[in-house]
Design an enzyme around this catalytic site. Structure first.
Site, PDB file in Angstrom:
ATOM      1  N   VAL A 148     112.858 -52.980  11.532  1.00  0.00           N
ATOM      2  CA  VAL A 148     113.068 -53.875  12.684  1.00  0.00           C
ATOM      3  C   VAL A 148     113.503 -53.110  13.922  1.00  0.00           C
ATOM      4  O   VAL A 148     113.744 -53.724  14.960  1.00  0.00           O
ATOM      5  CB  VAL A 148     114.111 -54.988  12.397  1.00  0.00           C
ATOM      6  CG1 VAL A 148     113.671 -55.850  11.235  1.00  0.00           C
ATOM      7  CG2 VAL A 148     115.492 -54.408  12.160  1.00  0.00           C
ATOM      8  N   GLU A 149     113.664 -51.808  13.818  1.00  0.00           N
ATOM      9  CA  GLU A 149     114.066 -51.044  15.009  1.00  0.00           C
ATOM     10  C   GLU A 149     112.915 -50.131  15.438  1.00  0.00           C
ATOM     11  O   GLU A 149     111.959 -50.590  16.044  1.00  0.00           O
ATOM     12  CB  GLU A 149     115.375 -50.290  14.744  1.00  0.00           C
ATOM     13  CG  GLU A 149     116.501 -51.279  14.401  1.00  0.00           C
ATOM     14  CD  GLU A 149     117.867 -50.648  14.216  1.00  0.00           C
ATOM     15  OE1 GLU A 149     118.318 -49.890  15.081  1.00  0.00           O
ATOM     16  OE2 GLU A 149     118.518 -50.926  13.177  1.00  0.00           O
TER      17      GLU A 149
END
Lengths: 359, 359
Positions: A148-149
């Protein structure tokens, strides 16, 4: 995790303080002595990090490592998309945060927790809200791989670095004694060195600690006194005014589920120990006036409200309005000199550089 | 749009050149004189912009406007999400581009065209691939409002600026004679002033133009000669080696639909004139070695391949492999000194600052 007996002392002090504040001028010398027993000033500069008993001098910071780390920190090509760099969520111009409740990453995915600042993070006992990384080098390896980053892999990072001669040369210069200087470990070590330079000395509070009686206003001094007297310093102590140990969020009373979402059990996810449910690292409060929104959930935008929530959930009491104002004034006095960073000119890609994959 | 008779001259030159290159040393003086008839060097610095006949001195650049413009350029809170700044797609460390085929904006939406560099953009006759903005101030108003880019509104930008005292003060200092200094027009004017400082002097080519025979290698000089002789300069001329006028992409032969997607008709979308179908601004080629991928579609990563496509689609010929290599060498010689930018410390939000809306 430390459990500390706060309530008795707190109750006594709360009754005594408002009267004191109105009647007597503050004895700066006594206040400084008391504060120096709890806090330390941010130094002007670090020359080494990771001092241990065996290596009391620590690992020296070098210009080559710092410059390389800065370049990596600002390079969006370290992410799978080619869009996201460390700087995206840890903005050197925004107190080291992104100013969002929780960060937005690869594919515009919403991350689970509020991005903590990297400013002065070198002084934290461990990194992340749950302390799962012992130091900044380990921390740096996290976001680059988190789906998610930055959603990248160590192999792909190393392949990207090796594709650009300017990077290969910079790694060689930074790690001259190593056979394979371009590695994911050295990528992280260089970023750690750069981040170790991101310290913010010379706040009003630091100048006061260092002997300047006039550096803080009377209200800020009252706030400092209240911060110590009411028990905030049980968790928020040391050079970073926090960041040293883990405590249950809701030590006395659990805050609402908006502030403390049930799904995020904090350090329990690291230790799987029941005692660590909803336990988080005490937030380091340096530059806290710059790092809204607050808490791991990032839902509170107002520093005053954050102080009130801490007061009820951690101290089990409601501070007098003037005390809250004084503490907020003190917290504004811990904003230090922000780092002046020249944006790096990034190495030029070549035909072997992996293509960005934003979609 | 200019239509220029290229083919006859080109065909003649193509036959003559390879022999020349192998037999005779280059007369640098003659080459310089010819080049100075087509190009101009990038100056070390600008002190004013927007010179007109009525105002031959132009609008002076001021430190206050430049600094304000830099702050705005780097401030992600100018976007609706709080995540995207001008710098996101026009990275000062990456030759002024994002290194993506087409940019990614609000909600991770894919933009329609490759982000052009803002470096030296002050020297373009107009802005955007289709020239729809006459200057950098008008340009700056576009992305901040585009729903696939920063997705904000002028009112919201002004509300955000007015919420932070440091911005209000900076606008007052930059526009001291105005009754309402904080405005969307001044937001754009300040960014234009900052961007006017983002020029890249002192490339090998500039040093050659300014009299240094040894600044360019023999191959780079051959490339410059070929660039002029084969007709590239019919479109790519002036200080920015392009950016001065509009031409059909596929003047002689349309490139494949991957390079020239049918759905993007270029300047036709601005003028609604049939003659402007698939017409685009000639790309300014300053720092082109840093700004891959190429063309408005951003699908070509290799500069050599880009030169070959231009040769067949615009010149209607296939350049000799050595000529392509020479031209590519010349194009590497137009990389100038990249701007050294100190990252600004951004103004601190207040309780009235609009909240970011990333989702």
């Amino acid at each position: 995790m430390k459990l500390v007996p706060l309530l008795t002392a707190t109750a006594l002090t709360l009754a005594a303080l408002p009267a004191l504040a109105q009647t007597a001028a503050i004895d700066s010398g006594a206040l400084r002595e008391e504060a120096k027993g709890v806090f330390e000033a941010i130094p002007a500069e670090l020359t080494a990090i990771k001092q241990t008993e065996e290596a009391p001098e620590g690992i020296p910071l070098t210009t080559e490592k710092i410059e390389l780390g800065k370049t990596l920190f600002f390079d969006p090509r370290m992410s799978r998309s080619g869009l996201i760099s460390c700087q995206t969520c840890h903005n050197v111009g925004l107190g080291g945060v992104d100013g969002l409740p929780t960060s937005v990453g690869h594919g515009w995915q919403k991350g689970p927790r509020n991005a903590p600042t990297m400013l002065n993070a070198i002084f934290n006992a461990a990194q992340f809200w749950d302390g799962r990384a012992p130091d900044l080098a380990e921390q740096a390896k996290g976001p680059v791989q988190a789906s998610v980053e930055m959603s990248n892999t160590p192999d792909e990072v190393v392949r990207t670095l090796n594709s650009m001669p300017a990077y290969v040369e910079a790694f060689r210069a930074a790690f001259p004694d190593e056979r394979e200087p371009v590695s994911f470990d050295n990528f992280a070590a260089a970023i750690e060195q750069f981040e170790a330079t991101l310290i913010t000395p010379d706040s009003a509070f630091d100048r006061f600690l260092n002997g300047d009686d006039s550096a803080m206003t009377e209200q800020e001094k009252r706030g400092l006194q209240a911060f110590m007297d009411t028990g905030c310093t049980a968790c928020h102590y040391g050079r970073n005014i926090g960041g040293q140990d883990y405590y249950p969020f809701g030590l006395v009373a659990k805050p609402g589920a908006e502030v403390l979402p049930l799904g995020d059990t904090g350090r329990f996810e690291v230790t799987k120990t029941v005692n660590d449910e909803y336990v988080f690292r005490a937030a380091p409060l340096r530059n806290v006036a710059l790092t809204a929104p607050y808490f791991h959930s990032g839902v509170v935008w107002d520093l005053k409200e954050a102080v009130q929530i801490m007061s009820s959930s951690q101290l089990g009491t409601e501070l007098a309005p003037e005390q809250v104002d004084d503490i907020v004034a003190f917290l504004h006095a811990v904003t230090g000199e922000q780092p002046q960073i020249a944006h790096p000119v990034l190495p030029v890609r070549t035909d072997t550089t992996p293509l960005p994959a934003p979609m």
